[in-house]
Design a protein around this motif. Structure first.
Motif, short mmCIF file in Angstrom:
data_model
loop_
_atom_site.label_atom_id
_atom_site.label_comp_id
_atom_site.label_asym_id
_atom_site.label_seq_id
_atom_site.Cartn_x
_atom_site.Cartn_y
_atom_site.Cartn_z
N THR A 195 -6.85 -13.78 1.25
CA THR A 195 -8.10 -13.03 1.37
C THR A 195 -9.18 -13.93 1.96
OG1 THR A 195 -7.44 -11.95 -0.66
CG2 THR A 195 -9.68 -11.55 0.09
N ASN A 198 -8.63 -14.38 5.61
CA ASN A 198 -9.01 -13.16 6.32
C ASN A 198 -10.53 -13.05 6.44
OD1 ASN A 198 -6.75 -11.53 7.25
ND2 ASN A 198 -6.12 -11.47 5.10
N ASN A 201 -11.82 -15.54 8.97
CA ASN A 201 -11.56 -15.00 10.31
C ASN A 201 -12.66 -14.01 10.72
OD1 ASN A 201 -9.24 -16.38 10.97
ND2 ASN A 201 -7.84 -14.76 10.34
N GLN A 202 -13.00 -13.13 9.77
CA GLN A 202 -14.02 -12.11 10.04
C GLN A 202 -15.37 -12.77 10.34
OE1 GLN A 202 -12.07 -9.62 7.88
NE2 GLN A 202 -12.27 -8.25 9.63
N SER B 305 -2.93 -9.17 6.95
CA SER B 305 -4.07 -8.54 6.31
C SER B 305 -3.55 -7.78 5.10
CB SER B 305 -4.77 -7.62 7.30
OG SER B 305 -3.83 -6.73 7.82
#
Ligand SMILES: Nc1ncnc2c1ncn2[C@@H]1O[C@H](COP(=O)(O)OP(=O)(O)OP(=O)(O)O)[C@@H](O)[C@H]1O
Ligand SMILES: Nc1ncnc2c1ncn2[C@@H]1O[C@H](COP(=O)(O)OP(=O)(O)O)[C@@H](O)[C@H]1O
Ligand code: SF4
Ligand code: SF4
Ligand SMILES: [Mg+2]
Ligand SMILES: [Mg+2]
Lengths: 339, 354
Positions: A195, A198, A201-202, B305
């Protein structure tokens, strides 16, 4: 991102920022003379151990002050505009949220339990920019897409979401007003590695595609390198080193920064991490000389006096070793090591 | 401890227990499996208000492993994957729904209350959050006295000696300074030392450490991990180290098990598994773990994801299949993969290795 007073000035300049708290045991010098500069589309990370004043620094920049403030002084310039001079009312109306937004520490646990998360993301627009609800909700959905929350989650409540999704909602709340700068206080520390990766990355994507600027506050040094253009190391209420991330991660200058880096366990190396003996000093009556002195392996006579901030090849370091006095010390200790 | 002493269990172990911790290495010639976990399932019944039974949370679903005397193993996985449930069942705090746990060849499932009391002296426990682990109204001396009193150490002088010894072992010296302190007067790292001293004071054979450093600063983290490692070596302790942080396992354990959604998906020797991960989930965990390096900011990490699945209705077949880049249609979503041996006891539960 309109309303810039000067396009030449850096996005944010913090000068001599001080935030002291009054407590029953004495005055806590949580932020004690902090200086740094942040350029547009840049991310500066502020790293340091628990209690060194990172969150207090964020609060000082955003003027989110508790009742027991003892001293709050210094200057902050946003594109050259002196924002500390603004009245509380003006600051609240024009700066906080609209220009500088924050994702506070543990934000994912602080969402309103009785409000749908979509409404929560839309709320800053309605409150701070007077936007109509339908328009604000549209914008909220857009933000959900940007941070990776499924659109239909707008109708859900916080308790129906995982920690990672709640943290993304908190990030969407900070983004929705299109501020110049977002302060992230430990945004991924409580999350699982996948998480965390992720979300990092965002953040990179948002920085690249929207030109967003960030102050990232964390004690997690490995993760901090995922976003950092520049690194500021905080120790006992002060910044002891600021420099370009590339050079910092290769060769930190300040003895504390060196020890801190050596304490990070690494997956891809077999060298054992080291620990720093002792604890940071109390921020009530901290040492008058260098605040790191009692734990420092390079300490010498001069360190009983407060070190100045030295500039070396565009890097700032608050340590006597980098003065003329210290150069001799450095040479001396190098030859000692070689013997 | 000899087999004879172990057989007599509660009654004469008292003699064994009052021995100072330092006697441990010489009295421990044991070899072989200390702990065996066999096809363990721990399911929690889910009840919905007004509806009664609404399914099971399959927190641990068919887990098997052996742990030898003096051996260290790390259990790695994301939150909610069942690490704590597995550990609590090993500690005897949950009953197995199915399967067996053996400690020194004795079946834990059948333990009486007295046997369980004995068992608790054999297994130390360091929990996740040092800040919540210590009773706030007890000072360090009281905190360390409790387990001794429960274990029947009657002589106050004996107790005091063992408390001092335990504090010295976790490097809380001078001991006098710390004995009267209450938890709130201690730093996070010092609190965790007290938790460790408490876990070690009955001289256990097995130590279970559930995320013992996740709440601590980097430099303190290293200090505590080193301390645990020193204790492990000095006492030939078997240790189960539970963590979500792959970067610390190498410093601490020889073997590693990776858990996903209630199951062990990969296990092996630490260096082998970290340098040569086979299961796509392990590979993702490694890819997602950063080392401090400015180059990280220039690239995106290729991580799946999505989030771990519900343990009430886990995906059919391989539980990782909805997130897996190597998904094989009609195989991975239909049949549960068994453990495939990919070399020297390195096991991967993935159809790629059939
Ligand atoms: N409202 C307050 N009143 C008094 N002291 C405070 C207050 N807020 C913070 N402090 C103290 O100021 C110091 C710095 O706290 P701060 O929360 O800024 O640290 P931090 O670096 O963010 O730590 P962490 O990594 O644990 O979040 C600490 O000693 C803290 O106890
Ligand atoms: N006493 C309990 N009753 C019901 N569900 C539980 C209980 N304890 C744990 N669970 C559930 O079991 C799953 C695994 O939890 P846990 O073992 O705590 O995971 P981890 O330690 O890996 O984070 C989670 O879905 C959790 O909510
Ligand atoms: S000023 Fe002196 S004590 Fe402080 S960090 Fe530098 S060398 Fe160490
Ligand atoms: S069994 Fe199939 S879905 Fe599962 S990890 Fe292996 S390849 Fe991926
Ligand atoms: Mg903080
Ligand atoms: Mg847990």
């Amino acid at each position: 991102m309109a309303n810039r007073s000067s396009f030449d000035a850096p996005l944010l300049q913090v000068r001599e920022l001080v935030l002291h708290f009054r407590t029953s045991k004495g005055v806590v010098q949580a932020v004690d003379g902090v200086d740094f500069t942040l350029n547009a589309n840049e991310a500066v990370v502020i790293i340091g151990e628990s209690g060194c004043g990172k969150s207090s620094l964020a609060k000082a920049i955003l003027r989110l002050l508790p009742r027991n403030v003892h001293r709050y002084t210094g200057k902050t310039f946003l594109y050259g505009q002196e924002v500390m001079a603004l009245s509380d009312e003006e600051f609240r109306r024009t700066i906080r949220w609209n220009r500088i937004a924050m994702v506070p520490q543990a934000a994912m646990n602080a969402l309103n339990p009785v409000l749908r998360v979509g409404d929560q993301v839309a709320e800053p627009l309605m409150i701070h920019q007077g936007m109509r609800k339908s328009k604000a909700l549209e914008k909220a959905v857009e933000m959900f897409r940007l941070v990776g929350v499924p659109e239909d989650f707008v109708h859900r409540y916080a308790f129906e979401l995982s920690g990672g999704m709640r943290q993304r909602v908190a990030l969407a709340m900070a983004l929705v007003t299109s501020p110049d700068l977002i302060i992230l206080d430990e945004p991924t520390s409580a999350l699982d590695v996948l998480t965390q990766a992720n979300i990092m990355n965002q953040l990179k994507r948002i920085k690249k595609e929207m030109g967003m600027s960030f102050i990232l506050i964390t004690h997690d040094i490995a993760t901090s390198s995922e976003l950092a253009d520049r690194v500021a190391v905080m120790y006992a209420g002060q910044i002891v080193e600021v420099g370009d991330a590339l050079r910092f991660f290769q060769e930190p200058l300040h003895p504390y920064a060196q020890k801190l880096m050596a304490s990070v366990p690494r997956l891809r190396e077999t060298k054992d991490p080291e620990f720093i003996v002792g604890q940071p000093p109390s921020l009530i009556n901290p040492p008058t000389g260098c605040r790191f002195a009692d734990r420092c392996h390079r300490r010498f006579a001069r360190c009983a006096e407060e070190p100045p901030v030295i500039e070396q090849h565009g890097r700032l370091v608050k340590c006597w070793l980098y003065t003329e006095d210290g150069v001799n010390q450095r040479d001396a200790s190098h030859s000692r090591h070689q013997d | 401890m000899t087999q004879a002493t172990a057989d007599i269990k509660i009654d004469t172990t008292r003699d064994e227990r009052v021995k100072p911790a330092s006697d441990a290495p010489s009295t421990r010639p044991e070899q072989g499996a200390l702990l065996s976990v066999r096809n363990l399932r721990v399911w929690f019944e889910l009840r919905r208000f007004g509806f009664g039974h609404a399914g099971y949370v399959r927190a641990v679903d068919d887990v098997s492993f052996d742990l030898n005397y003096g051996e260290t193993i790390a259990i790695v996985g994301e939150s909610g994957c069942g690490k704590s449930s597995l550990m609590k069942t090993i500690l005897g705090l949950h009953r197995p729904t199915e399967g067996e746990i053996y400690f020194e060849n004795r079946r834990l499932n059948d333990f009486s209350r007295r046997e369980m009391q004995w068992y608790r002296t054999q297994v130390g426990y360091v929990q996740q959050d040092p800040y919540g682990a210590l009773p706030p109204f007890m000072n360090v001396r009281r905190i360390l006295q409790e387990p001794l009193i429960i274990a029947g150490v009657k002589d106050p002088a004996e107790r005091e000696a063992r408390i001092r010894k335990a504090l010295e072992e976790v490097k809380m010296t001078p001991v006098e300074e710390f004995l009267p302190k209450f938890p709130h007067m201690l730093s996070g790292g010092q609190q965790q030392r007290v938790v460790i001293a408490r876990a070690m004071i009955l001289n256990p054979k097995l130590l279970v450490a559930d995320e013992p450093v996740s709440m601590l600063d980097a430099s303190v983290r290293v200090e505590i991990l080193r301390l645990l490692r020193a204790l492990q070596q000095a006492h030939n302790l078997a240790v189960i180290y539970i963590t979500h942080d792959l970067s610390t396992v190498r410093y601490f354990s020889r073997r590693i098990m990776v858990m996903y959604a209630g199951q062990v998906v990969e296990q092996g020797e630490v260096n082998d598994l970290l340098s040569n991960p086979k299961h796509p989930y392990t590979q993702a965990l490694i890819e997602a773990t950063s080392d401090p390096d400015a180059a990280n900011a220039m690239k995106f990490r290729e991580v799946p994801s999505g989030e771990p699945p519900s343990l009430v209705r886990p995906p059919a077949g391989c539980r990782f299949h909805p997130r897996c880049a190597y998904f094989i249609a009609d195989v991975c979503d239909k049949e549960t993969p068994p453990d495939f041996d990919v070399g020297q006891g390195h096991l991967a539960r993935c159809w790629l290795y059939r």
